[in-house]
Design a protein around this motif. Structure first.
Motif, PDB file in Angstrom:
ATOM      1  N   TYR A   1       6.121   6.538  -2.187  1.00  0.00           N
ATOM      2  CA  TYR A   1       6.179   6.321  -0.746  1.00  0.00           C
ATOM      3  C   TYR A   1       5.366   5.384  -0.070  1.00  0.00           C
ATOM      4  O   TYR A   1       4.009   5.398  -0.651  1.00  0.00           O
ATOM      5  CB  TYR A   1       6.363   7.479  -0.076  1.00  0.00           C
TER       6      TYR A   1
ATOM      7  N   SER B   1       0.900  -1.109  -0.072  1.00  0.00           N
ATOM      8  CA  SER B   1       0.089  -0.105  -0.095  1.00  0.00           C
ATOM      9  C   SER B   1       1.096   1.120   0.004  1.00  0.00           C
ATOM     10  O   SER B   1       1.895   1.236   0.631  1.00  0.00           O
ATOM     11  CB  SER B   1      -0.782  -0.009   1.183  1.00  0.00           C
ATOM     12  N   GLY B   2       0.439   2.275  -0.639  1.00  0.00           N
ATOM     13  CA  GLY B   2       1.246   3.408  -0.830  1.00  0.00           C
ATOM     14  C   GLY B   2       0.720   4.362  -2.001  1.00  0.00           C
ATOM     15  O   GLY B   2      -0.358   4.322  -2.479  1.00  0.00           O
ATOM     16  N   ILE B   3       1.596   5.551  -2.108  1.00  0.00           N
ATOM     17  CA  ILE B   3       1.242   6.279  -3.208  1.00  0.00           C
ATOM     18  C   ILE B   3       2.174   5.895  -4.475  1.00  0.00           C
ATOM     19  O   ILE B   3       3.282   5.797  -4.225  1.00  0.00           O
ATOM     20  CB  ILE B   3       1.598   7.793  -2.917  1.00  0.00           C
ATOM     21  N   TYR B   4       1.603   5.700  -5.494  1.00  0.00           N
ATOM     22  CA  TYR B   4       2.254   5.724  -6.814  1.00  0.00           C
ATOM     23  C   TYR B   4       2.193   6.504  -7.836  1.00  0.00           C
ATOM     24  O   TYR B   4       1.189   7.172  -7.887  1.00  0.00           O
ATOM     25  CB  TYR B   4       1.662   3.944  -7.271  1.00  0.00           C
TER      26      TYR B   4
ATOM     27  N   ASP C   1       2.548   3.556   2.779  1.00  0.00           N
ATOM     28  CA  ASP C   1       1.799   3.896   3.721  1.00  0.00           C
ATOM     29  C   ASP C   1       2.698   3.644   4.902  1.00  0.00           C
ATOM     30  O   ASP C   1       3.202   2.593   5.236  1.00  0.00           O
ATOM     31  CB  ASP C   1       0.401   3.194   4.010  1.00  0.00           C
TER      32      ASP C   1
ATOM     33  N   ILE D   1      -1.023  10.145 -10.292  1.00  0.00           N
ATOM     34  CA  ILE D   1      -0.488   9.704  -9.026  1.00  0.00           C
ATOM     35  C   ILE D   1      -1.906   9.145  -8.132  1.00  0.00           C
ATOM     36  O   ILE D   1      -2.733   9.675  -8.173  1.00  0.00           O
ATOM     37  CB  ILE D   1      -0.029  10.959  -8.178  1.00  0.00           C
ATOM     38  N   LEU D   2      -1.493   7.872  -7.702  1.00  0.00           N
ATOM     39  CA  LEU D   2      -2.597   7.099  -7.052  1.00  0.00           C
ATOM     40  C   LEU D   2      -2.297   6.645  -5.866  1.00  0.00           C
ATOM     41  O   LEU D   2      -1.052   6.457  -5.587  1.00  0.00           O
ATOM     42  CB  LEU D   2      -3.154   5.786  -7.906  1.00  0.00           C
ATOM     43  N   ARG D   3      -3.375   6.591  -4.968  1.00  0.00           N
ATOM     44  CA  ARG D   3      -3.050   5.870  -3.665  1.00  0.00           C
ATOM     45  C   ARG D   3      -3.731   4.372  -3.871  1.00  0.00           C
ATOM     46  O   ARG D   3      -4.839   4.526  -4.165  1.00  0.00           O
ATOM     47  CB  ARG D   3      -3.787   6.663  -2.491  1.00  0.00           C
TER      48      ARG D   3
END
Length: 205
Positions: free
Chosen positions: A194, A108-111, A196, A160-162
């Motif tokens: 980065y 999980s994170g920001i991509y 989560d 940019i996606l979470r």
């Protein structure tokens, strides 16, 4: 020295040596060493967990000749089809599946994702869409300059996606559309910006 009870040339020499030994022992102590190594280990661990990135292009061999255009195209199909970016040059973290053309988030994170679509047909003939968990994401397409019935179409976009672990992202070619000529110019990339923090590794005492 003028002191009558001196134990050396310096009256406090023994006490100073003893203090030095105690200080050195404390510096080498397990607790202090552990406290010092903890942030460093955590930093390396987080860095290793974010090594997720991929880059893939299409293989021109999957195109077939279109009699009306006299060029090779991928499509059209009567259903939406994931674009097969099968030529992989980077796949850190092994989140990208070249057979399906789908990226599955390992963590999980920001991509950040980017794609470039090139096709030598009109804009109305080419319209891929970016999907996350089967949901079409907003996308603004550039209009190509139509000088004839066949003209190049080029579009690039960055999003940019979470993502939650297991979420899937891919590009769909809408039914009835096609991509023609130079399929190798079509690129799909992504990487983790980065993670989560609640899923970041930690070390207990």
């Amino acid at each position: 020295c003028t002191f009558t009870r001196q134990r050396s040339c310096c009256c406090a020499a023994n006490e100073m040596y003893q203090l030095e030994d105690q200080t050195y022992g404390r510096v080498k102590g397990v607790n202090l060493q552990k406290d010092f190594m903890l942030p460093l280990s955590l930093c390396f661990s987080i860095s290793e967990s974010t090594k997720i990135a991929f880059k893939a292009t299409m293989n021109s061999a999957i195109a077939s000749v279109q009699p009306d255009l006299e060029v090779k195209c991928f499509g059209p199909f009567n259903i939406n089809v994931p674009l097969p970016f099968s030529e992989v040059t980077l796949n850190d973290g092994f989140g990208y599946n070249p057979t399906l053309g789908i990226f599955t988030a390992p963590k999980s994170g920001i991509y950040v994702f980017s794609f470039t679509i090139y096709s030598y047909v009109g804009e109305s003939d080419t319209k891929p869409v970016l999907l996350k968990k089967n949901i079409i994401l907003p996308s603004g397409f550039n209009r190509n300059c139509v000088l004839s019935h066949i003209s190049p179409f080029l579009h690039s976009q960055i999003v940019i996606l979470r993502l939650v672990q297991g979420d899937q992202v891919y590009l769909d070619l809408l039914s009835g559309r096609k991509i023609c000529r130079h399929l190798e110019y079509n690129i799909f990339t992504g990487y983790m910006l980065y993670p989560d923090m609640e899923e970041a590794p930690f070390y207990a005492d």
